[in-house]
Design a protein around this motif. Structure first.
Motif, PDB file in Angstrom:
ATOM      1  N   ILE A   1       0.850  -1.185   0.000  1.00  0.00           N
ATOM      2  CA  ILE A   1       0.000   0.000   0.000  1.00  0.00           C
ATOM      3  C   ILE A   1       0.889   1.241   0.000  1.00  0.00           C
ATOM      4  N   ILE A   2       0.677   2.116  -0.957  1.00  0.00           N
ATOM      5  CA  ILE A   2       1.475   3.338  -1.061  1.00  0.00           C
ATOM      6  C   ILE A   2       0.664   4.540  -0.583  1.00  0.00           C
ATOM      7  N   PHE A   3       1.268   5.325   0.306  1.00  0.00           N
ATOM      8  CA  PHE A   3       0.715   6.599   0.739  1.00  0.00           C
ATOM      9  C   PHE A   3       1.658   7.719   0.304  1.00  0.00           C
TER      10      PHE A   3
ATOM     11  N   SER B   1       4.310  16.257   3.822  1.00  0.00           N
ATOM     12  CA  SER B   1       5.367  17.213   4.175  1.00  0.00           C
ATOM     13  C   SER B   1       6.467  17.300   3.126  1.00  0.00           C
ATOM     14  N   ASP B   2       6.781  16.178   2.473  1.00  0.00           N
ATOM     15  CA  ASP B   2       7.873  16.181   1.494  1.00  0.00           C
ATOM     16  C   ASP B   2       7.523  15.415   0.215  1.00  0.00           C
ATOM     17  N   ASN B   3       6.267  15.006   0.089  1.00  0.00           N
ATOM     18  CA  ASN B   3       5.805  14.289  -1.106  1.00  0.00           C
ATOM     19  C   ASN B   3       6.513  12.946  -1.295  1.00  0.00           C
ATOM     20  N   ALA B   4       7.007  12.373  -0.211  1.00  0.00           N
ATOM     21  CA  ALA B   4       7.688  11.076  -0.298  1.00  0.00           C
ATOM     22  C   ALA B   4       6.667   9.951  -0.334  1.00  0.00           C
ATOM     23  N   ALA B   5       7.041   8.872  -0.991  1.00  0.00           N
ATOM     24  CA  ALA B   5       6.194   7.679  -1.019  1.00  0.00           C
ATOM     25  C   ALA B   5       6.432   6.871   0.252  1.00  0.00           C
ATOM     26  N   VAL B   6       5.353   6.477   0.895  1.00  0.00           N
ATOM     27  CA  VAL B   6       5.428   5.635   2.088  1.00  0.00           C
ATOM     28  C   VAL B   6       4.793   4.290   1.743  1.00  0.00           C
TER      29      VAL B   6
ATOM     30  N   GLY C   1      -1.319  11.430   2.673  1.00  0.00           N
ATOM     31  CA  GLY C   1      -2.340  11.622   1.663  1.00  0.00           C
ATOM     32  C   GLY C   1      -2.480  10.372   0.824  1.00  0.00           C
ATOM     33  N   ARG C   2      -3.589  10.286   0.139  1.00  0.00           N
ATOM     34  CA  ARG C   2      -3.803   9.172  -0.776  1.00  0.00           C
ATOM     35  C   ARG C   2      -2.880   9.302  -1.982  1.00  0.00           C
TER      36      ARG C   2
ATOM     37  N   PHE D   1       1.101   9.014  -9.136  1.00  0.00           N
ATOM     38  CA  PHE D   1       2.106   9.140  -8.082  1.00  0.00           C
ATOM     39  C   PHE D   1       2.784   7.802  -7.828  1.00  0.00           C
ATOM     40  N   VAL D   2       1.979   6.736  -7.740  1.00  0.00           N
ATOM     41  CA  VAL D   2       2.533   5.402  -7.494  1.00  0.00           C
ATOM     42  C   VAL D   2       3.499   5.002  -8.608  1.00  0.00           C
ATOM     43  N   LYS D   3       3.104   5.226  -9.840  1.00  0.00           N
ATOM     44  CA  LYS D   3       3.945   4.858 -10.985  1.00  0.00           C
ATOM     45  C   LYS D   3       5.239   5.658 -10.995  1.00  0.00           C
TER      46      LYS D   3
END
Length: 250
Positions: free
Chosen positions: A57-59, A63-68, A95-96, A101-103
């Protein structure tokens, strides 16, 4: 895996193979006959429990637009507040993450996101629910590609910490009961002259364990076929929904 076999896999899956080979992982990715974009589909194709599917699951950290990346069991839902407590120390929110974004961040499309070989390193966490199993399966960069590993191997390959990241069962049950009350208010009356309302309460999230939407208690096929269904067909679906809701309350 030899070079000839490597070429058969899609390019994104080949990146996963390269990481697995570099780490001496004993299990190469395999291609399923059909795409498995959900944990349930993957479990059905592999003949394993849905909990043995390690879903990624990617979030998006605001704060820094990083992928979690949170890797959790296929029968669990991620508790965003628990994740935020670990990866958002400044009090910001997650954020969702949309498909673009995921790609861009992982190099993989939704439905085939691997926990490894991301285009840009993600902030990664592993949910402890995966450690209920000795054997799990994860996506290998493509909706049809998966690979076998153990939770310990997943931890070693990613270097990610393990934590309790899933929604508590009691909280999940409360969510179900709340949805039951709201959906019940939309149930059709016996008056055949009245139009049949949709059961949707704007909570569009599929529960991996049951295969039902958490906001209307329908399957994906029932949701997809609703608009084209006859009034009689909609009543039939409603009767099934009411039976499912009654079962949840017993």
């Amino acid at each position: 895996m030899c070079g000839a076999e490597l070429k058969v896999l899609p390019e994104a899956a080949q990146r996963v193979v390269a990481v697995l080979q570099a780490n001496g992982h004993p299990h190469a990715p395999v291609m399923l006959d059909d795409a498995a974009c959900t944990a349930q589909q993957a479990a059905d194709a592999l003949g394993v429990a849905v909990g043995q599917i390690a879903k990624s699951i990617i979030f998006r950290r605001k704060s820094d637009n990083a992928a979690v990346l949170v890797v959790t069991s296929g029968d669990r839902r991620v508790d965003e507040k628990k994740v935020e407590a670990l990866v958002c120390p400044d009090g910001t929110r997650l954020g969702r993450a949309n498909a673009e974004f995921v790609k861009a961040c992982t190099g993989f499309s939704i439905g085939g996101v691997s926990p490894l070989a991301h285009a840009t390193p993600s902030v990664t966490l592993i949910d402890q629910s995966l450690f209920r199993f000795d054997e799990i399966w994860a996506a290998a960069g493509h909706p049809q590609a998966v690979f076998q590993l153990s939770p310990r191997q997943l931890q070693a390959l990613t270097g990610a910490p393990v934590a309790d990241l899933a929604v508590d069962d009691s909280e999940k049950n409360q969510d179900w009961q709340h949805a039951v009350r709201l959906v019940s208010l939309r149930a059709p009356t016996p008056d055949a002259a009245l139009a049949i309302s949709s059961p949707c309460i704007s909570v569009c999230r599929m529960d991996a364990a049951s295969g039902l939407c958490e906001g209307c208690f329908r399957t994906r096929d029932e949701i997809a076929g609703w608009s084209a269904a006859t009034e009689a067909g909609k009543r039939t679906t409603w009767n099934v929904i009411l039976q499912r809701m009654a079962a949840l309350q017993t």
